[in-house]
Design an enzyme around this catalytic site. Structure first.
Site, PDB file in Angstrom:
ATOM      1  N   ARG A 127      53.426  26.689  43.973  1.00  0.00           N
ATOM      2  CA  ARG A 127      53.451  25.235  44.052  1.00  0.00           C
ATOM      3  C   ARG A 127      53.338  24.575  42.690  1.00  0.00           C
ATOM      4  NH1 ARG A 127      56.242  21.945  45.612  1.00  0.00           N
ATOM      5  NH2 ARG A 127      56.276  23.126  47.562  1.00  0.00           N
TER       6      ARG A 127
ATOM      7  N   LYS B  39      54.532   4.714  28.530  1.00  0.00           N
ATOM      8  CA  LYS B  39      54.025   4.554  29.900  1.00  0.00           C
ATOM      9  C   LYS B  39      54.291   5.836  30.682  1.00  0.00           C
ATOM     10  CE  LYS B  39      54.671  -0.445  29.821  1.00  0.00           C
ATOM     11  NZ  LYS B  39      55.380  -1.609  30.410  1.00  0.00           N
TER      12      LYS B  39
ATOM     13  N   LYS C  53      52.611  -5.943  18.099  1.00  0.00           N
ATOM     14  CA  LYS C  53      52.854  -6.749  19.291  1.00  0.00           C
ATOM     15  C   LYS C  53      52.165  -8.101  19.160  1.00  0.00           C
ATOM     16  CE  LYS C  53      53.554  -2.853  22.363  1.00  0.00           C
ATOM     17  NZ  LYS C  53      54.110  -2.863  23.700  1.00  0.00           N
TER      18      LYS C  53
ATOM     19  N   GLU D 233      57.497  -6.689  17.668  1.00  0.00           N
ATOM     20  CA  GLU D 233      57.930  -7.227  18.952  1.00  0.00           C
ATOM     21  C   GLU D 233      58.103  -8.740  18.836  1.00  0.00           C
ATOM     22  OE1 GLU D 233      56.112  -6.066  23.008  1.00  0.00           O
ATOM     23  OE2 GLU D 233      55.168  -7.978  22.480  1.00  0.00           O
TER      24      GLU D 233
ATOM     25  N   ASP E 186      61.820  -8.704  23.202  1.00  0.00           N
ATOM     26  CA  ASP E 186      61.039  -8.500  24.417  1.00  0.00           C
ATOM     27  C   ASP E 186      61.366  -9.549  25.473  1.00  0.00           C
ATOM     28  OD1 ASP E 186      58.987  -7.333  26.051  1.00  0.00           O
ATOM     29  OD2 ASP E 186      57.677  -8.996  25.474  1.00  0.00           O
TER      30      ASP E 186
END
Length: 278
Positions: free
Chosen positions: A98, A133, A165, A195, A216
């Site tokens: 598994r 992420k 940012k 950004e 952005d």
């Protein structure tokens, strides 16, 4: 691209999590000296990713088992294709099964999803990037899967580059101040990205020696204007709200890169099984 030593540490954690005290099913049903042979096969078309990790899972749990790869990471497999074959102690194979399947299903799913996005921007200058992420603990493998699907990796971690940012700008006072402070102490081969969510911020960024300007969540018209403003003086990246159905028009604005977390966060696991060898 990943380090085997680091992967071994992950595999130890995965196996410990799954096995617990022992594999009750294997140890109560199967003789200790029983032998078996299985094949891992694709039950749908896939771009293979994680096959070397799966091989290592079996080897790590029981070095006596024999594992052979039939395809490499990044290769396409049609439904029914054999990805690897494994033979040896039956208990060992069933206990590690598994964990080996889970990682190949997850990584191949990311490779598949990445390939869909890459195809959607085919013929434009834009290249697809991933993001930070990622699933905690799986970053290097998920980013490897992106590469298998034809995408490029953005920063591997916070130490890979400077990303300025809105909150960084707020603390420093301005884009100019933030870039100047970073450039003063930054290693000479490390890039700075800023950004921007407005065109006036793009103009301010262009007054610095920034390497990449991220647009952005900008509207398409503003993206096209920003690309014209930059005029090749820095690389331009589009980010924010990128989806499969919106990525093509964004690519056609002339940006160099498009980054999205969707290729990892929204990628469904593919159907791969381990069946008895014929």
């Amino acid at each position: 691209m990943y380090d085997r030593f680091a992967v071994d540490r992950l595999i130890d954690l995965w196996l410990t999590e799954d096995i617990g005290y022992c594999d009750l099913t294997a140890q109560t049903m199967i003789d200790a000296d029983a032998k078996a042979a299985f094949v891992m096969n694709a039950r749908e078309p896939v771009i293979v990713a994680g096959i070397d990790v799966a091989v290592r899972v079996f080897e790590r749990y029981d070095p006596s088992v024999r594992v052979a790869k039939h395809l490499n990471d990044g290769e396409r497999a049609e439904k029914g294709a054999i990805l690897l074959s494994v033979s040896g102690n039956a208990r060992s194979l069933l206990t590690a099964e598994r964990t080996a399947l889970n990682i190949v299903q997850r990584m191949s799913g990311i490779a598949n999803e990445t390939a869909r996005y890459v195809k959607a921007i085919e013929g434009t200058k834009a290249r697809l990037l991933d993001s930070r992420k990622t699933t905690p603990g799986l970053r290097m493998l998920e980013k490897h899967a992106v590469a298998c699907g034809g995408g490029l990796n953005h920063r591997l971690g916070l130490d890979n580059g400077v990303m300025i940012k809105d909150n960084h700008i707020a603390v420093c006072g301005s884009i100019k101040a933030a870039v100047a402070r970073a450039r003063k102490v930054l290693p000479v081969l490390t890039k700075i990205e800023v950004e921007c969510d407005r065109l006036d911020q793009v103009a301010e960024a262009l007054e610095t020696d920034v390497d990449v300007i991220m647009l952005d969540n900008m509207a398409l018209a503003d993206m096209r204007h920003a690309v014209e403003m930059v005029g090749g003086r820095a690389k331009v990246e589009a980010s924010g709200g990128i989806r499969l159905e919106t990525i093509r028009p964004i690519a056609e604005t002339g940006v160099d890169y498009i980054s999205t977390s969707k290729i990892m966060q929204s990628a469904p696991a593919v159907d791969i099984g381990l069946d008895e060898a014929e």
